[in-house]
Design a protein around this motif. Structure first.
Motif, short mmCIF file in Angstrom:
data_model
loop_
_atom_site.label_atom_id
_atom_site.label_comp_id
_atom_site.label_asym_id
_atom_site.label_seq_id
_atom_site.Cartn_x
_atom_site.Cartn_y
_atom_site.Cartn_z
N TYR A 125 104.54 90.99 -8.99
CA TYR A 125 104.57 90.83 -10.44
C TYR A 125 103.17 90.58 -11.01
N GLN A 126 102.30 89.91 -10.27
CA GLN A 126 100.91 89.74 -10.71
C GLN A 126 100.23 91.10 -10.84
N LEU A 127 100.39 91.95 -9.82
CA LEU A 127 99.78 93.27 -9.85
C LEU A 127 100.35 94.11 -10.98
N ARG A 128 101.64 94.05 -11.15
CA ARG A 128 102.29 94.88 -12.18
C ARG A 128 101.95 94.39 -13.59
N ARG A 129 101.81 93.09 -13.74
CA ARG A 129 101.54 92.53 -15.07
C ARG A 129 100.06 92.61 -15.44
N ASN A 130 99.17 92.31 -14.49
CA ASN A 130 97.76 92.16 -14.82
C ASN A 130 96.80 93.09 -14.09
N GLY A 131 97.25 93.71 -12.99
CA GLY A 131 96.36 94.61 -12.26
C GLY A 131 95.47 93.89 -11.26
N TYR A 132 95.79 92.65 -10.94
CA TYR A 132 95.12 91.90 -9.88
C TYR A 132 96.15 90.93 -9.30
N TYR A 133 95.90 90.42 -8.09
CA TYR A 133 96.91 89.58 -7.47
C TYR A 133 96.33 88.78 -6.31
N SER A 134 97.11 87.83 -5.81
CA SER A 134 96.74 87.08 -4.60
C SER A 134 97.98 86.92 -3.73
N GLN A 135 97.74 86.77 -2.44
CA GLN A 135 98.84 86.55 -1.50
C GLN A 135 98.31 85.78 -0.30
N VAL A 136 99.09 84.85 0.20
CA VAL A 136 98.65 83.95 1.27
C VAL A 136 99.27 84.36 2.60
N GLU A 137 98.41 84.41 3.64
CA GLU A 137 98.87 84.54 5.02
C GLU A 137 98.94 83.12 5.57
N GLU A 138 100.15 82.57 5.57
CA GLU A 138 100.33 81.15 5.87
C GLU A 138 99.83 80.76 7.25
N SER A 139 100.11 81.56 8.27
CA SER A 139 99.71 81.19 9.63
C SER A 139 98.20 81.20 9.80
N ARG A 140 97.53 82.00 8.98
CA ARG A 140 96.06 82.08 9.03
C ARG A 140 95.40 81.10 8.06
N ASN A 141 96.22 80.48 7.21
CA ASN A 141 95.68 79.61 6.15
C ASN A 141 94.63 80.37 5.33
N LEU A 142 94.99 81.59 4.96
CA LEU A 142 94.04 82.50 4.32
C LEU A 142 94.68 83.21 3.14
N LYS A 143 94.04 83.10 1.99
CA LYS A 143 94.51 83.79 0.78
C LYS A 143 93.70 85.07 0.57
N PHE A 144 94.40 86.19 0.39
CA PHE A 144 93.77 87.46 0.03
C PHE A 144 93.81 87.59 -1.49
N ILE A 145 92.66 87.81 -2.10
CA ILE A 145 92.56 87.93 -3.56
C ILE A 145 92.04 89.32 -3.91
N ALA A 146 92.87 90.11 -4.60
CA ALA A 146 92.50 91.46 -5.02
C ALA A 146 92.09 91.43 -6.49
N LEU A 147 90.84 91.76 -6.76
CA LEU A 147 90.34 91.77 -8.14
C LEU A 147 90.27 93.19 -8.68
N ASN A 148 90.41 93.29 -9.98
CA ASN A 148 90.34 94.59 -10.67
C ASN A 148 88.96 94.75 -11.28
N SER A 149 88.12 95.58 -10.66
CA SER A 149 86.72 95.69 -11.10
C SER A 149 86.56 96.47 -12.40
N GLN A 150 87.66 96.97 -12.98
CA GLN A 150 87.55 97.62 -14.29
C GLN A 150 87.18 96.62 -15.39
N THR A 151 87.21 95.33 -15.04
CA THR A 151 86.78 94.31 -16.00
C THR A 151 85.29 94.38 -16.29
N CYS A 152 84.52 95.05 -15.41
CA CYS A 152 83.07 95.09 -15.66
C CYS A 152 82.52 96.51 -15.71
N ASP A 153 83.37 97.52 -15.58
CA ASP A 153 82.93 98.92 -15.52
C ASP A 153 82.34 99.35 -16.86
N LEU A 154 81.04 99.63 -16.88
CA LEU A 154 80.37 99.99 -18.13
C LEU A 154 80.82 101.33 -18.68
#
Length: 605
Positions: free
Chosen positions: A319-348
């Motif tokens: 729902y984050q991706l569908r609503r805003n075009g960026y998202y995060s998701q946690v790999e619990e066993s790795r204690n690691l969050k993957f954060i996907a950013l939408n670089s169109q926020t800075c595309d000149l």
């Protein structure tokens, strides 16, 4: 027009009423006028503000059509003198309207125009980078607190086995690629039937791909994915976008995401046991680079890709991706969050940003909240996106603020990964406070050959105990051999180099990788190695860069190009690093600085 003069005359009388007891009457009259004219009520009763807005309302109404017509006419006359006629017509149809509408709406809109002219009070004051630093850094942990945080975060890692992340970048398949078509057609994009057949058959498009202004046939990417699944078996895949071809003036919205869908299905089939984290690039939008960060004009893209990648995402990430075009998701066993950013926020080249550059779609504010959440939970994070902040495409106003956020959470973020440039290189975020190195940005080369690149992909090795990058292996395709062997060839995705070994680094930690810019400046042989990998082993590109290094006029600017590129992570810092005269040798300098001005200032909320 007569109504306009009547309104202005009445307005002038109202604005010059001296008796302060009539303030309420003035307000009522003004309200009726602005309702009639269809404009916003000024924030204050200023002598020039409302007349200016009324005038600009008329200017906008009558000038937009005329200006748009003039822009198109001039483009039609000038472009064919420099570019292919089909390209010029396609850009005219696809992009001129996009630029003109957003430009005219921004600069002729009564509110914006009258603020810029000084007739109306500014609704929002510009926010300096110093203001932003004070705001974001106010609760930064001390060095000792960061060390304690690190110990607790490592204790939270349940699965401490080392792991691998494969990165696919800029795969750019061409579904219309045609073997034998003219690969050197003189147009911006070749290797299609429409380009005809060359007189010399050796100049035709090859079976597995061509070193030219061409993207790849899908079969080559299929083989890359199959090789990754059979030989690498990565734990995770990060896919940093750009799947469609480079013929941006030919494209249609209805099939714009078809290449993304084809590649996604191939990954599902060939690498079924790897977790995919993906984000789109600037070419996935329609038209290319156009992405609405404020309104909902690009909702179609968010909907389509979110559904393609749904099986890999939690409900919240979907729902984050569908609503805003960026998202995060946690790999619990790795204690690691993957954060996907939408670089169109800075595309000149994203003209939608003219509608408002200040933290488009609230992504930086969201990123801060995500990293604060990870900090509170003693959880590591990796970040990936398409356009690097130091690229010429990326607005320095956004990139500066992104670097501040990373500095604030430098202990939380263990890796940052990009594509887009098609080259193989690094950048470094530098502190906006004291200039020290803060974080290495790893930028992977492209899967496509466009332009004259060797098809490539990358595999990172991570330390399972602390989620830090240990090393990476760069893979390249021996395209010449593959084409020589023909359609029955067994493709050789060979190891081009191991990062640490290639550059003589003790580790992939910041303290060692950040020494690279200094070493490039003082070791010509190492600089040549860096340029060779930057060129993805392409002899065409490498020889051109070496030629520039031997040219007395270009030598200094060529060295600065690579050294400063590795040392900085914003366009402004890079231009400052290469020097006053050298930056004017870069054709992109004036273009992108002008686009930054069009997009506007970063404002206080």
């Amino acid at each position: 027009m007569r109504n306009v003069f009547v309104i202005l005359a009445l307005l002038f009388c109202v604005a010059n009423t001296i008796d302060m007891g009539e303030e309420l009457m003035k307000r009522e009259i003004l309200t009726k006028i602005v309702d009639y004219a269809g404009i916003e009520m000024p924030h204050e009763l200023h002598l020039l503000c409302l007349p200016c807005k009324l005038m600009m309302k008329q200017v906008q109404k009558f000038s937009s059509t005329i200006l748009l017509s003039t822009i198109k006419k001039e483009w039609t006359l000038l472009c064919p003198k420099f570019k292919d006629a089909a390209f010029c017509e396609g850009i005219n149809q696809t992009f001129i309207d996009q630029f003109s509408v957003h430009f005219l709406n921004n600069y002729l809109a009564p509110s914006n125009a009258c603020q810029n002219l000084g007739a109306c009070k500014l609704e929002h004051e510009p926010q300096t980078i110093k203001d932003y630093i004070n705001e974001v850094m106010s609760d930064k942990l001390s060095r000792e607190e960061q060390r304690q945080w690190q110990v607790l975060a490592e204790e939270n890692v349940l699965n401490q086995e080392d792991f691998t992340i494969a990165q696919f970048a800029d795969l750019h398949i061409d579904v219309e690629y045609s073997v034998g078509a003219n690969a050197f057609c003189g147009a911006p994009f070749c290797c299609r039937d429409e380009n005809g057949k060359p007189k010399d058959p050796s100049k035709g498009a090859q079976y597995w791909g061509t070193y030219a202004q061409c993207d790849l046939p899908f079969r080559t990417i299929q083989d890359l994915i199959k090789f990754t699944g059979e030989k690498i078996k990565p734990d995770f895949i990060i896919w940093t976008g750009d799947s469609t071809s480079h013929d941006v003036w030919h494209q249609q919205q209805w099939n714009q995401t078809l290449p993304t869908k084809m590649i996604t299905e191939e990954i599902k089939k060939q690498i079924p046991n790897s977790q995919l984290y993906a984000i789109y690039g600037n070419h996935e939008g329609y038209p290319a680079d156009q992405y609405d960060m404020i309104g909902e004009a690009t909702q179609w893209l968010r909907d389509e890709v979110a559904d393609m990648w749904k099986q890999y995402l939690t409900q919240d990430a979907y729902y984050q991706l569908r609503r805003n075009g960026y998202y995060s998701q946690v790999e619990e066993s790795r204690n690691l969050k993957f954060i996907a950013l939408n670089s169109q926020t800075c595309d000149l080249l994203n003209f939608h940003l003219m509608d408002g550059i200040t933290d488009p779609r609230g992504m930086l504010k969201w990123l801060i909240s995500e990293l604060k959440d990870s900090e509170a939970k003693h959880q590591f994070a990796v970040i990936f996106a398409h356009i690097p902040p130091g690229d010429t495409f990326c607005n320095s106003l956004w990139a500066d603020r992104f670097s501040v956020v990373i500095e604030r959470f430098e202990h939380v973020v263990t890796g940052i990964f990009y594509g887009h440039t098609h080259q193989d290189h690094v950048q470094h975020i530098r502190s906006k406070i004291d200039g020290r190195y803060v974080k290495t940005l790893f930028i992977a080369p492209s899967g496509t050959t466009f332009s004259y690149q060797n098809p490539s992909f990358r595999v990172f090795q991570f330390n399972g105990k602390n989620n830090q990058v240990q090393d990476y292996v760069q893979y390249r395709l021996d395209l010449a051999k593959a084409n020589k062997d023909g359609q029955n060839a067994i493709l050789n995705w060979e190891v081009a180099y191991h990062f640490l070994e290639y550059y003589g680094l003790e580790s992939a930690s910041l303290v060692h990788v950040s020494s690279l810019p200094y070493r490039l400046a003082h070791d010509d042989e190492l600089l040549k190695k860096y340029i060779y990998s930057y060129s993805t082993g392409s002899e065409v590109l490498y020889k051109q860069h070496l030629k520039d290094l031997k040219n007395l006029f270009l030598k200094k600017s060529t060295k600065s190009f690579f050294i400063c590129g590795a040392e900085t992570s914003t366009l402004d810092d890079w231009y400052e690093c290469i020097g006053f005269f050298e930056k004017f040798k870069e054709s992109s300098f004036l273009t992108f600085k002008l686009l930054e001005k069009f997009i506007g200032k970063w404002l206080k909320e």
